[in-house]
Design an enzyme around this catalytic site. Structure first.
Site, short mmCIF file in Angstrom:
data_model
loop_
_atom_site.label_atom_id
_atom_site.label_comp_id
_atom_site.label_asym_id
_atom_site.label_seq_id
_atom_site.Cartn_x
_atom_site.Cartn_y
_atom_site.Cartn_z
N LYS A 30 -3.32 -3.01 8.07
CA LYS A 30 -3.34 -4.48 8.13
C LYS A 30 -2.41 -5.04 7.04
O LYS A 30 -2.00 -4.32 6.14
CB LYS A 30 -4.77 -4.98 7.93
CG LYS A 30 -5.55 -5.06 9.23
CD LYS A 30 -5.21 -6.31 10.03
CE LYS A 30 -5.88 -6.24 11.40
NZ LYS A 30 -5.10 -6.84 12.46
N ASP A 41 0.89 -1.17 0.00
CA ASP A 41 0.00 0.00 0.00
C ASP A 41 0.91 1.21 0.00
O ASP A 41 1.63 1.46 0.97
CB ASP A 41 -0.87 -0.05 1.26
CG ASP A 41 -1.74 1.19 1.42
OD1 ASP A 41 -1.59 2.13 0.61
OD2 ASP A 41 -2.56 1.22 2.36
N TYR A 80 0.81 0.57 14.74
CA TYR A 80 -0.15 0.41 13.64
C TYR A 80 0.35 1.04 12.34
O TYR A 80 0.73 2.18 12.30
CB TYR A 80 -1.49 1.05 14.02
CG TYR A 80 -2.46 1.00 12.86
CD1 TYR A 80 -3.07 -0.20 12.54
CD2 TYR A 80 -2.73 2.11 12.09
CE1 TYR A 80 -3.94 -0.29 11.47
CE2 TYR A 80 -3.60 2.04 11.01
CZ TYR A 80 -4.20 0.83 10.71
OH TYR A 80 -5.06 0.76 9.66
C1 F6R Z 1 -7.81 -0.28 7.84
C2 F6R Z 1 -7.68 1.06 7.27
C3 F6R Z 1 -8.66 2.10 7.69
C4 F6R Z 1 -8.01 3.13 8.55
C5 F6R Z 1 -8.99 4.26 8.92
C6 F6R Z 1 -8.35 5.37 9.71
O1 F6R Z 1 -6.80 -1.09 7.40
O2 F6R Z 1 -6.79 1.31 6.51
O3 F6R Z 1 -9.77 1.54 8.34
O4 F6R Z 1 -7.51 2.52 9.71
O5 F6R Z 1 -9.51 4.82 7.76
O6 F6R Z 1 -7.27 5.84 9.00
P1 F6R Z 1 -6.23 6.87 9.59
O7 F6R Z 1 -5.89 6.47 10.99
O8 F6R Z 1 -5.11 6.79 8.61
O9 F6R Z 1 -6.97 8.21 9.53
MG MG Z 2 -3.93 0.43 3.57
MG MG Z 3 -4.61 -2.35 2.13
#
Ligand code: F6R
Ligand code: MG
Ligand code: MG
Length: 374
Positions: free
Chosen positions: A233, A11, A230
Site C-alpha cells: 500500500k 518501505d 501489487y
Molecule cells: C500489507 C502488507 C502485508 C502483506 C502480507 C503478505 O500492506 O504489507 O499485509 O501483504 O504480509 O506479504 P507477502 O505477499 O509479501 O508474503
Molecule cells: Mg510495506
Molecule cells: Mg508500509
C-alpha cells in the site's frame, strides 16, 4: 524566510515480515543523510511508522528539487543494501525504478513537500501512516478544514472563517496529475461528493483563502499505478501547518479519535479502522491495523525542535482500545462484503484468476417446460 519542508518515505525492508525496519537500516539511512546534509539541508529527522522509513528535511531549494530528491533516493539505496545484507523482508520494495531521473515522484517513494514563508513561530505536524493509502487523510482533513462541528475556529477566528481551498486529485488517472480545485465552505457538497470515494479522489493540498498560504501537503502516489501490480500500500505521509491562520493542533488531531475505516491492512485488501499510534510503532494484528503517527514540530530558521509525540497523551489510549474493538468486530466478518475492498482495489491478482476460471464453468440452465394445469 522562504523555507521548504520535504518529507520523503519508502518501505525498503523490515524485520519479521512487514513489521518494522531494523535499527541498522534506520541508522544506515540516517548516517547517509547526515553525512551529506552540510550545504544542502538546514535540518533533518529520520523516523519510521510500521515498515516505512521517512526522511523529513528542511532546506531552501523549493519543492521537487533534484538534489534533495536524489539525496533521499540514494539514502534509500544505501538502506536497501543494508537491508539485503541483513536478509530483511521486502528489501528495496518501494524503489520501483532502476535509475534516478530528477525526481522521486513516480519512482515508488512517497513525497509531501511545501514551500512556506516561515512564520515567527512555525508549528507544524508531520503525519505518517502505514498499511493504508493516501485517501485515509480525506475525512480527517475535511473535518479539520471544513466542518465547524470539528473545528470551532471556523466560526471563532475571522481568518480561518474565510475558508480553505482544497486541491483534490483523481489518482486513478495514470496519464498525469488530474486535479480539481474547490473552495470550502461554498462548494462543501462538491468536496464531500468527491471525498466519499477515498480510493479514487484524494486531497493533495489545502490552502488558506484568507492569506493564500499553503496549510497541507499530502503524498498522493499510487504504487500500483506505477508498478502495474501489487507492491504494497502507499502508506502516505502528510505535512500540516497549524495555529494562527490555520486550524489549531487539537482541531487537526480530533478527527483521529473516530478510528474511521480505511483501505489497507492485510495484503492491502481490507477495510479496517485507522489507529492513531505513538511514534516509531510497528505493525501486528492482521498485518495492521492501519496506523497513523504524528510528530509535532516548531521550525525556526530551518532548524527543527525535537518532535513532540501527538498521540502519546493518555487520551489516545481509550481511542486505541475502541479502534482495536472495532478492528476485531470487522474481522469477524472475514472475507465477506465490506470487510474486503472492492475487486478494483484488491492488491493481489489471485482472486481475478480464480474468478476467470470459475466463470468458464458457469452454465445457463435450460428453461423448464411450463406445467399444464390438471
Ligand atoms: C500489507 C502488507 C502485508 C502483506 C502480507 C503478505 O500492506 O504489507 O499485509 O501483504 O504480509 O506479504 P507477502 O505477499 O509479501 O508474503
Ligand atoms: Mg510495506
Ligand atoms: Mg508500509
Amino acid at each position: 524566510m522562504k523555507l521548504t519542508l520535504s518529507v520523503i518515505k519508502a518501505d525498503i525492508g523490515s524485520i519479521g515480515g512487514h513489521v518494522a525496519p531494523s535499527l541498522e537500516l534506520l541508522e544506515t539511512v540516517g548516517t547517509y543523510v547526515g553525512d551529506r546534509a552540510t550545504g544542502l539541508l538546514l535540518d533533518h529527522y529520520i523516523s519510521h511508522t510500521g515498515d516505512d522509513i521517512a526522511i523529513l528535511m528542511t532546506h531552501t531549494r523549493g519543492v521537487g528539487d533534484e538534489q534533495i530528491h536524489k539525496l533521499a533516493w540514494d539514502a534509500f539505496l544505501a538502506g536497501t543494501a543494508a537491508a539485503r545484507k541483513q536478509g530483511l523482508y521486502g528489501a528495496g520494495q518501494d524503489l520501483l525504478k532502476d535509475s534516478f531521473s530528477g525526481n522521486v515522484k513516480g519512482m515508488g517513494p512517497a513525497v509531501a513537500e511545501m514551500e512556506i514563508d516561515e512564520r515567527t513561530s512555525e508549528p507544524f505536524l508531520f503525519f505518517a501512516a502505514d498499511k493504508t493509502d493516501p485517501g485515509a487523510y480525506n475525512l480527517p482533513l475535511y473535518l479539520a478544514f471544513a466542518d465547524v462541528m470539528n473545528t470551532p475556529g471556523l466560526i471563532l477566528s475571522p481568518n480561518i472563517g474565510r475558508g480553505f481551498r482544497f486541491v483534490i486529485m483523481d489518482v486513478n488517472d495514470t496519464t498525469g496529475d488530474r486535479i480539481i480545485e474547490l473552495n470550502a465552505p461554498d462548494e462543501l457538497y462538491d468536496i464531500a461528493a468527491l471525498l466519499r470515494d477515498p480510493e479514487r479522489y484524494v486531497i493533495e493540498s489545502v490552502w488558506s483563502r484568507a492569506t493564500g498560504e499553503q496549510a497541507v501537503a499530502v503524498a498522493t502516489s499510487r504504487l500500483h499505478n506505477i508498478a502495474g501490480k501489487y507492491t504494497g500500500k502507499d502508506d502516505p505521509v502528510m505535512l500540516v501547518r497549524v495555529q494562527m491562520n490555520f486550524p489549531a493542533t487539537g482541531e487537526v488531531l480530533a478527527p483521529y479519535a473516530i478510528g474511521h475505516f480505511v483501505g489497507g491492512c492485510m495484503r492491502g485488501s481490507h477495510q479496517m479502522p485507522l489507529m492513531p499510534v505513538t511514534l516509531n510503532t510497528g505493525i501486528s494484528y492482521f498485518d495492521g491495523p492501519p496506523i497513523v503517527s504524528c510528530a509535532g514540530f516548531c521550525v525556526h530558521n530551518g532548524k527543527l525542535t525535537e518532535p513532540v509525540d501527538a498521540f502519546v497523551q493518555p487520551f489516545w489510549n481509550t481511542v486505541r482500545d475502541d479502534v482495536a474493538q472495532k478492528a476485531m468486530e470487522m474481522r469477524r466478518q472475514g472475507f465477506v462484503g465490506t470487510a474486503m475492498l472492492p475487486m478494483s482495489e484488491l492488491e493481489y491478482t489471485g482472486i481475478s484468476e480464480k474468478l476467470e476460471a470459475l466463470n468458464k464453468r458457469f452454465i445457463v440452465r435450460k428453461e423448464l417446460p411450463l406445467l399444464k394445469p390438471a
